[in-house]
Design a protein around this motif. Structure first.
Motif, PDB file in Angstrom:
ATOM      1  N   HIS A 100       0.822  -1.219   0.000  1.00 22.32           N
ATOM      2  CA  HIS A 100       0.000   0.000   0.000  1.00 22.32           C
ATOM      3  C   HIS A 100       0.854   1.266   0.000  1.00 22.32           C
ATOM      4  O   HIS A 100       0.379   2.325  -0.377  1.00 22.32           O
ATOM      5  CB  HIS A 100      -1.033   0.000   1.125  1.00 22.32           C
ATOM      6  N   MET A 103       1.033   2.372  -3.477  1.00 21.34           N
ATOM      7  CA  MET A 103      -0.171   3.108  -3.875  1.00 21.34           C
ATOM      8  C   MET A 103       0.051   4.605  -3.618  1.00 21.34           C
ATOM      9  O   MET A 103      -0.211   5.452  -4.471  1.00 21.34           O
ATOM     10  CB  MET A 103      -1.352   2.542  -3.069  1.00 21.34           C
ATOM     11  N   TRP A 126      -8.653   9.940  -2.169  1.00 21.48           N
ATOM     12  CA  TRP A 126      -8.408   8.613  -1.586  1.00 21.48           C
ATOM     13  C   TRP A 126      -9.113   7.514  -2.382  1.00 21.48           C
ATOM     14  O   TRP A 126     -10.250   7.721  -2.782  1.00 21.48           O
ATOM     15  CB  TRP A 126      -8.912   8.592  -0.125  1.00 21.48           C
ATOM     16  N   PRO A 127      -8.494   6.360  -2.665  1.00 19.98           N
ATOM     17  CA  PRO A 127      -7.147   6.049  -2.216  1.00 19.98           C
ATOM     18  C   PRO A 127      -6.046   6.558  -3.150  1.00 19.98           C
ATOM     19  O   PRO A 127      -4.994   6.937  -2.674  1.00 19.98           O
ATOM     20  CB  PRO A 127      -7.127   4.522  -2.177  1.00 19.98           C
ATOM     21  N   ASN A 128      -6.282   6.554  -4.471  1.00 24.36           N
ATOM     22  CA  ASN A 128      -5.168   6.945  -5.344  1.00 24.36           C
ATOM     23  C   ASN A 128      -5.609   7.494  -6.697  1.00 24.36           C
ATOM     24  O   ASN A 128      -4.913   7.316  -7.692  1.00 24.36           O
ATOM     25  CB  ASN A 128      -4.165   5.792  -5.527  1.00 24.36           C
ATOM     26  N   HIS A 214       4.122   8.744   3.356  1.00 21.51           N
ATOM     27  CA  HIS A 214       2.767   8.886   3.904  1.00 21.51           C
ATOM     28  C   HIS A 214       2.434  10.368   4.114  1.00 21.51           C
ATOM     29  O   HIS A 214       1.339  10.834   3.751  1.00 21.51           O
ATOM     30  CB  HIS A 214       2.678   8.119   5.232  1.00 21.51           C
ATOM     31  N   ASP A 260      -1.306   3.141   7.685  1.00 20.86           N
ATOM     32  CA  ASP A 260      -1.241   2.300   6.484  1.00 20.86           C
ATOM     33  C   ASP A 260      -2.007   2.878   5.307  1.00 20.86           C
ATOM     34  O   ASP A 260      -2.153   2.241   4.264  1.00 20.86           O
ATOM     35  CB  ASP A 260      -1.787   0.900   6.795  1.00 20.86           C
ATOM     36  N   ALA A 262      -5.291   3.671   5.326  1.00 20.19           N
ATOM     37  CA  ALA A 262      -6.743   3.420   5.378  1.00 20.19           C
ATOM     38  C   ALA A 262      -7.460   4.712   5.768  1.00 20.19           C
ATOM     39  O   ALA A 262      -6.931   5.530   6.534  1.00 20.19           O
ATOM     40  CB  ALA A 262      -7.048   2.320   6.387  1.00 20.19           C
ATOM     41  N   THR A 276     -10.475   0.267   4.167  1.00 18.73           N
ATOM     42  CA  THR A 276      -9.232  -0.079   3.462  1.00 18.73           C
ATOM     43  C   THR A 276      -9.391  -0.102   1.948  1.00 18.73           C
ATOM     44  O   THR A 276      -8.410  -0.153   1.224  1.00 18.73           O
ATOM     45  CB  THR A 276      -8.708  -1.464   3.928  1.00 18.73           C
ATOM     46  N   TRP A 277     -10.613  -0.124   1.457  1.00 19.07           N
ATOM     47  CA  TRP A 277     -10.819  -0.115  -0.003  1.00 19.07           C
ATOM     48  C   TRP A 277     -12.187   0.441  -0.319  1.00 19.07           C
ATOM     49  O   TRP A 277     -13.059   0.549   0.534  1.00 19.07           O
ATOM     50  CB  TRP A 277     -10.684  -1.532  -0.576  1.00 19.07           C
TER      51      TRP A 277
END
Ligand code: BTN
Length: 281
Positions: A100, A103, A126-128, A214, A260, A262, A276-277
């Motif tokens: 991750h 990512m 978010w996320p990418n 991060h 991480d 999330a 998380t997704w």
């Protein structure tokens, strides 16, 4: 005129083939990007490269194309092709850290490449997803298998999505946003250079490297502090973590991200959830 820009209707405009020799020259000093494999057209660069990864290919390999005919997006979606106008690129890595962070590194590298090669400001959702002026210009699909990670980047560079009203309401191209065609080769070189540097930081600097990536990623996230709807659908063909999850929609305030990556969601019924997704609306 800014020499990063290419006037519309210039010989390097939307329909030109990628200048692979210039691209190879531009990345010759990088650790990543070798071999660089080009196809005039291919189904999915991610699928092809994952096949090479399973056959033992070394990290650093890149697959790129002018026309991706069966491009795959996150959560089982189709990635629309704009032949000769997008930067379509997949990169194979074999990281020693959790994927991750790739990512984060890849979204950052795309944002930095856009800002270096076009007179535009990029933000991350978010996320990418990478956004310009609030609409998506780039999607990134990370796929992991047996220690190999394939990072697939689809960046809408030239041309226009204006003839697709539904898509144009949420997506755009760099050319439409700045009024000029942008060099796909320059974008690819800068993107790979940034990713090369970020990857080295992650591989070599342990926790400090992960914290630096991060922090840089978090600083660009426009999602934080927003009311959001998170969509999680059942059809998850690739990412292991997503495969068994039931379809869900969650609504609330995006209050932060954890170490991480999330998303921390304060839901409308007062619960703190770690996401998380999913897709953010
Ligand atoms: C998304 O936003 O849903 C992710 C889209 C990722 C598209 C890229 S294009 C290169 C690579 N090959 C694929 O089939 N998909 C990724």
């Amino acid at each position: 005129m800014d020499d990063r820009l290419v006037e519309r209707n210039d010989s390097r405009d939307a329909s030109a083939s990628l200048d692979v020799a210039a691209l190879r020259l531009g990345i010759s000093g990088l650790r990543l990007g070798h071999p660089l494999i080009f196809f005039p057209a291919i189904g999915s660069t991610n699928t092809y490269l994952m096949g090479l990864a399973r056959a033992g290919a070394a990290e650093g390999a890149v697959v790129t194309t002018d026309d991706q005919t069966a491009g795959r997006g996150r959560m089982g979606r189709v990635w629309k092709a704009l032949p000769g106008q997008q930067l379509i690129l997949s990169l194979l890595l074999r990281p020693s850290f959790p994927p991750h962070f790739l990512m984060m590194a890849s979204a950052l590298a795309v944002a930095e490449a856009i800002e270096r090669e076009a007179p535009l400001t990029a933000a991350l959702k978010w996320p990418n997803d990478v956004l310009v002026n609030g609409r998506k210009v780039c999607g990134i699909l990370l796929e992991a298998s047996e220690g190999a990670v394939v990072i697939g980047v689809g960046l809408n560079v030239n041309g226009s999505l204006a003839d697709d009203a539904e898509l144009a309401s949420r997506a755009t191209t760099l050319a439409d946003e700045c009024g000029a065609a942008i060099s796909r080769e320059a974008l690819a070189i800068t993107l790979l250079a940034r990713l090369d540097a970020r990857y080295h930081t992650l591989q070599a600097e342990g926790l400090a490297g992960r914290q630096a990536i991060h922090a840089a990623w978090r600083a660009r996230l426009v999602t934080l502090g927003q009311r959001v709807i998170i969509h999680q659908r059942a059809s998850q063909p690739t990412a292991e973590a997503e495969e068994s999850a039931p379809p869900t929609t969650l609504t609330g305030l995006a209050t932060g991200v954890d170490a991480d990556g999330a998303l921390i969601l304060l839901t409308d019924d007062g619960q703190r959830q770690t996401i998380t997704w999913g897709d953010v609306e």
